[in-house]
Design an enzyme around this catalytic site. Structure first.
Site, PDB file in Angstrom:
ATOM      1  N   ASN A 186     -38.418  -7.130 -10.765  1.00 57.73           N
ATOM      2  CA  ASN A 186     -38.952  -6.497  -9.555  1.00 57.73           C
ATOM      3  C   ASN A 186     -37.854  -5.591  -8.992  1.00 57.73           C
ATOM      4  O   ASN A 186     -36.908  -6.085  -8.395  1.00 57.73           O
ATOM      5  CB  ASN A 186     -39.337  -7.611  -8.559  1.00 57.73           C
ATOM      6  N   LYS A 220     -38.055  -3.589  -6.577  1.00 60.73           N
ATOM      7  CA  LYS A 220     -38.218  -3.331  -5.136  1.00 60.73           C
ATOM      8  C   LYS A 220     -38.050  -1.831  -4.891  1.00 60.73           C
ATOM      9  O   LYS A 220     -38.452  -1.035  -5.737  1.00 60.73           O
ATOM     10  CB  LYS A 220     -37.240  -4.182  -4.326  1.00 60.73           C
ATOM     11  N   HIS A 228     -45.679 -10.584  -2.158  1.00 65.97           N
ATOM     12  CA  HIS A 228     -44.238 -10.868  -2.109  1.00 65.97           C
ATOM     13  C   HIS A 228     -43.851 -11.166  -0.657  1.00 65.97           C
ATOM     14  O   HIS A 228     -44.398 -10.567   0.271  1.00 65.97           O
ATOM     15  CB  HIS A 228     -43.449  -9.665  -2.639  1.00 65.97           C
ATOM     16  N   GLU A 253     -41.485 -10.245   1.086  1.00 71.82           N
ATOM     17  CA  GLU A 253     -41.046  -9.069   1.848  1.00 71.82           C
ATOM     18  C   GLU A 253     -42.249  -8.312   2.394  1.00 71.82           C
ATOM     19  O   GLU A 253     -42.175  -7.715   3.469  1.00 71.82           O
ATOM     20  CB  GLU A 253     -40.156  -8.178   0.957  1.00 71.82           C
ATOM     21  N   GLU A 287     -41.284 -18.390  -4.978  1.00 72.89           N
ATOM     22  CA  GLU A 287     -40.047 -17.769  -4.519  1.00 72.89           C
ATOM     23  C   GLU A 287     -39.708 -18.287  -3.121  1.00 72.89           C
ATOM     24  O   GLU A 287     -40.226 -17.768  -2.114  1.00 72.89           O
ATOM     25  CB  GLU A 287     -40.207 -16.248  -4.451  1.00 72.89           C
ATOM     26  N   GLY A 345     -32.474 -12.788  -2.768  1.00 73.32           N
ATOM     27  CA  GLY A 345     -31.413 -11.843  -2.429  1.00 73.32           C
ATOM     28  C   GLY A 345     -30.210 -12.457  -1.735  1.00 73.32           C
ATOM     29  O   GLY A 345     -29.380 -11.744  -1.170  1.00 73.32           O
ATOM     30  N   SER A 397     -32.736 -15.223  -6.505  1.00 71.32           N
ATOM     31  CA  SER A 397     -31.350 -15.252  -6.984  1.00 71.32           C
ATOM     32  C   SER A 397     -31.221 -15.757  -8.421  1.00 71.32           C
ATOM     33  O   SER A 397     -30.287 -16.492  -8.738  1.00 71.32           O
ATOM     34  CB  SER A 397     -30.458 -16.055  -6.031  1.00 71.32           C
TER      35      SER A 397
HETATM   36  P1  PGA Z   1     -33.612 -11.647  -6.111  1.00 75.29           P
HETATM   37  O1  PGA Z   1     -35.114 -11.231  -5.717  1.00 75.29           O
HETATM   38  O2  PGA Z   1     -33.594 -11.960  -7.580  1.00 75.29           O
HETATM   39  O3  PGA Z   1     -32.792 -10.402  -5.789  1.00 75.29           O
HETATM   40  O4  PGA Z   1     -33.238 -12.820  -5.273  1.00 75.29           O
HETATM   41  C1  PGA Z   1     -36.215 -11.912  -6.280  1.00 75.29           C
HETATM   42  C2  PGA Z   1     -37.503 -11.349  -5.733  1.00 75.29           C
HETATM   43  O5  PGA Z   1     -37.584 -11.046  -4.538  1.00 75.29           O
HETATM   44  O6  PGA Z   1     -38.495 -11.176  -6.478  1.00 75.29           O
END
Ligand code: PGA
Length: 241
Positions: free
Chosen positions: A9, A11, A94, A96, A161, A167, A207
């Site tokens: 992803n 983003k 997601h 976010e 997640e 992140g 992460s």
């Molecule tokens: P990350 O993000 O691997 O940077 O923690 C995962 C995600 O949001 O899909």
């Protein structure tokens, strides 16, 4: 055993330069891959990613879609548009998007229906916040997300997640992932998705890096990973796959 699935992803990151570098490295690594692999770049790069990966077994996906087929929705993209740009997958719900745009379970469910109708496989994201976890409410939150956001007859993927792990460099512990994934599987059975066997892949995200992916992917009930930051570095993404 379901084949493992690794999804990147991007983003709101990446460029045509990254598309070139990533797809060239993925194409050369592809013959040795034992998992399924999907790259989800920003929509503006999707066509280029799909074109560069055409003929390989590596898929391309969007990061969101609108629930409607077309119309007066400035700034939005429909599932059919993603499909036409070369996507076979789409990430939905997601955290976010849930937090920044107030996406609700029922919106995610409608998007998943639209995605399937356009021929895309949805990757529905669920997961608790840190506050919900501290209050011991993970099961309640995740159970409600599953009941609310997964449509009947769902043919796609679930990504667990935990919001506090995204992140932050602070991935969930393997035993906690195993525990939650087992819970998710019982919930999927309850909504009639598992048909007495394992049909739905449940990914872990938050992460995931080259140095912890092996342990996470070997964890019980983990059918793959959804990777954010580390999916922007070709060597790291390939190492995870
Ligand atoms: P990350 O993000 O691997 O940077 O923690 C995962 C995600 O949001 O899909």
């Amino acid at each position: 055993m379901l084949r493992k699935l690794v999804v990147g992803n991007w983003k709101m990151n990446g460029s045509l330069d990254l598309v070139r570098a990533m797809t060239a490295e993925l194409q050369s690594a592809a013959p040795d891959l034992t998992c399924d692999l999907v790259v989800c770049p920003p929509a503006t790069l999707l066509f280029e990613v799909a074109r560069a990966l055409a003929g390989s077994r590596i898929g391309a996906g969007g990061q969101d879609c609108h629930e409607a087929g077309n119309g007066a929705h400035t700034g939005d993209i429909s599932a059919a548009m993603l499909r036409e740009a070369g996507a076979s997958w789409v990430i939905l719900g997601h955290s976010e998007r849930r937090s920044a745009y107030g996406e609700t379970d029922s919106m995610v469910r409608r998007k998943a229906v639209a995605a399937a109708a356009a021929g895309l496989k949805p990757i529905i994201c669920i997961g608790e916040t840190e506050q919900e976890r501290d209050a011991g409410r993970e099961a309640e939150v995740i159970g409600a997300q599953i009941r609310g956001s997964i449509p009947e007859g769902f043919d796609g993927v679930i990504a667990y997640e935990p919001v506090w792990a995204i992140g932050t460099g602070r991935s969930a512990q393997a035993q906690d992932i195993a525990h939650i994934h087992a819970f998710i599987r019982t919930q999927l059975e309850q909504i009639g998705l598992e048909h007495g066997g394992r049909n739905t892949r449940v990914l872990y995200g938050g992460s995931v890096k080259a140095d912890n992916a092996g342990l996470i992917l070997a964890t019980q009930n983990v059918d793959g990973v959804l990777v954010g930051g580390a999916s922007l570095i070709p060597g790291d993404f390939i190492a995870i796959a």
